[in-house]
Motif scaffolding. Structure first.
Motif, short mmCIF file in Angstrom:
data_model
loop_
_atom_site.label_atom_id
_atom_site.label_comp_id
_atom_site.label_asym_id
_atom_site.label_seq_id
_atom_site.Cartn_x
_atom_site.Cartn_y
_atom_site.Cartn_z
N SER A 69 7.42 48.08 17.71
CA SER A 69 8.30 47.51 16.44
C SER A 69 9.67 46.91 16.88
O SER A 69 10.41 46.35 15.81
N HIS A 70 9.64 46.48 18.11
CA HIS A 70 11.15 45.88 18.32
C HIS A 70 10.84 44.97 19.63
O HIS A 70 10.94 45.54 20.74
N THR A 71 10.90 43.77 19.37
CA THR A 71 10.89 42.78 20.79
C THR A 71 11.53 41.45 20.28
O THR A 71 11.72 41.20 19.05
N ILE A 83 3.07 44.13 16.80
CA ILE A 83 4.32 43.88 17.38
C ILE A 83 5.32 43.16 16.22
O ILE A 83 4.68 42.18 15.21
N GLU A 84 6.39 43.49 16.25
CA GLU A 84 7.47 42.69 15.87
C GLU A 84 8.21 41.94 16.67
O GLU A 84 8.39 42.21 17.70
N VAL A 112 14.78 54.41 15.90
CA VAL A 112 13.79 53.82 17.06
C VAL A 112 14.56 53.92 18.53
O VAL A 112 15.62 53.35 18.60
N ALA A 113 13.98 54.49 19.29
CA ALA A 113 14.35 54.39 20.77
C ALA A 113 13.71 53.35 21.77
O ALA A 113 12.79 53.17 21.40
N LEU A 114 14.70 52.95 22.56
CA LEU A 114 14.26 51.66 23.36
C LEU A 114 14.58 52.03 24.81
O LEU A 114 15.46 51.53 25.52
N ASP A 155 11.62 46.53 23.17
CA ASP A 155 12.80 45.67 23.02
C ASP A 155 12.71 44.73 23.89
O ASP A 155 13.56 43.89 24.75
N TYR A 156 11.42 44.24 24.43
CA TYR A 156 11.23 43.11 25.18
C TYR A 156 12.19 41.94 25.00
O TYR A 156 12.10 41.31 24.06
#
Ligand code: NIG
Ligand code: FE
Length: 410
Positions: free
Chosen positions: A77-79, A144-145, A291-293, A322-323
């Motif tokens: 959920s976070h890229t 994916i976001e 959200v943890a990355l 977090d890509y």
């Protein structure tokens, strides 16, 4: 009608009648499953599952999964998947002692990526992003976001969002787009930042709203980037275009960003490497998801988000990659899960819940992916022959994923 029947699955994980949308607190330590199971896929969606010997026996394509496990594909959920170039020179600078913040203050970091992205034609940017997206699918990601935020002017931000839209058109993976015009103050606005905020609220957001180019709005709410008050202004403007917040907060410092996110009905607050009890309490009284990355913490050597504490407080936790080229040049969710176990003390079940059902909720895709439920997209992982779920994070670095299906396609 195309149908695929996977049989003799050692364990089918994350089975669901379709009612589970999210898991929190203690419930995160369990994942519903069926041993010795079958899974039927028809027209790209899950149409049935159960224990061997009950139900479906025939399909156009039969697959034997003896000794192998099946689980929902990862929901990341976070890229920041769309970028022009890698930044390995900064990696070497950090090895030699410079911090991520020092490099950013010297004109590197996000602004380094911005210059390169502004110069790159849209087609080339798309080709690079499409290649990365397919790499991630091979590693098990099924939804994916993707954020903008390396453009920082009207044209380049729109260019990034159009690349994301084109990715949606060319791939079977479910994609959510987030506008992150407030990722950094561009060099030309350093001395009049109010004008940049106005550019975001009065030019970028209306154009993005009119073209329907984004689902969410993000702000890097952090010392040296955007203040709490600026974050508030941008999120209120975004709400007028129906863009819910998903924001970067508490990575290096904490200044009320979590509360600002909650006040603006943020879907998620991401990073949270610094998180105190007051902020945990605010989250408990909200619908905002933490959200943890962990691969960002790993790569730039900063503290890990207190995931154990978040779950013990009764909250749901989400894990994402977090890509991006600066703080996490990997989108490998199996590694994210391993880090969450080793560095944040999550059990494998908690980490996998955080990366599947909760990841889906963090993109409002809980009705489409994240669990094995009838009617959901057939986005699944088939593992190699393994003994337990724990073997996935335990064997970090080796790929225990044999095959990945995204929306019914291998
Ligand atoms: O989530 N913190 C802000 N943005 C990214 C890093 C972006 C970059 O370094 O290019 C992050 O870590
Ligand atoms: Fe990020």
């Amino acid at each position: 009608m195309s149908s695929i029947l996977i049989q003799n699955i050692k364990t089918l994980w994350q089975t669901d009648s379709g009612n589970r949308k999210i898991v929190k607190g203690r419930a995160m330590s369990a994942i519903p499953c069926i041993n010795n199971a079958w899974l039927l896929i028809e027209n790209n969606r899950i149409s049935g599952f159960g224990a061997m010997g009950t139900g479906a026996e025939r399909a156009n394509i039969m697959i034997d999964a003896t000794g192998k496990m099946v689980l929902p594909a990862w929901c990341d959920s976070h890229t920041h998947l769309v970028f022009a170039a890698k930044r390995e020179e900064e990696f070497e600078m950090r090895i030699k002692g410079k911090s991520y913040e020092e490099i950013a203050n010297a004109g590197g970091g996000i602004l380094n990526s911005v210059k390169k992205l502004q110069e790159m034609p849209e087609d080339e940017l798309f080709d690079k992003a499409f290649f990365r997206l397919n790499e991630l699918i091979e590693k098990g990601t099924g939804a994916i976001e993707i954020k903008s935020g390396y453009g920082l002017n009207v044209n380049a931000e729109l260019k990034m969002l159009r690349v994301i839209r084109k990715l949606k058109e060319h791939s079977k993976i479910l994609i959510k787009a987030t506008f992150l015009g407030a990722h950094a103050i561009p060099v030309e606005y350093i001395n009049n930042r109010e004008n940049y905020i106005r550019l975001i609220t009065e030019e970028m957001l209306p154009k993005i709203g009119a073209e329907g180019l984004a689902d969410y709005c993000d702000v890097f709410c952090e010392k040296g980037y955007f203040t709490n008050n600026e974050t508030d202004i941008i999120l209120q403007a975004a709400a007028r275009f129906n863009l819910k917040p998903k924001i970067h907060v508490n990575q290096f410092s904490s200044s009320g960003g979590v509360q600002t996110g909650i006040k603006n009905n943020a879907l998620t607050v991401d990073h949270l490497e610094l998180l105190d009890d007051t902020e945990i309490n605010c989250l408990l009284n909200s619908n905002t998801l933490p959200v943890a990355l962990p691969s960002c913490s790993f790569f730039i050597n900063i503290p890990y988000t207190p995931g154990r504490k978040i779950i013990d407080a009764g909250l749901p936790l989400v894990l994402a990659s977090d890509y991006n080229p600066g703080s996490s040049p990997s989108g490998n969710m199996a590694f994210v899960i391993a880090l969450a176990c080793v560095k944040m003390n999550l059990t494998p079940e908690e980490a996998i819940n955080a990366a599947t059902i909760n990841g889906a909720a963090a993109m409002e895709l809980e009705n489409e992916v994240g669990t094995i439920a009838i009617g959901k997209k057939a986005s699944i992982i088939i593992t190699k022959k393994i003994n337990s779920l724990a073997e996935i994070p335990y064997s970090f670095g080796s790929d225990l994923i044999e095959r990945v299906m995204v929306s019914g396609e291998w």
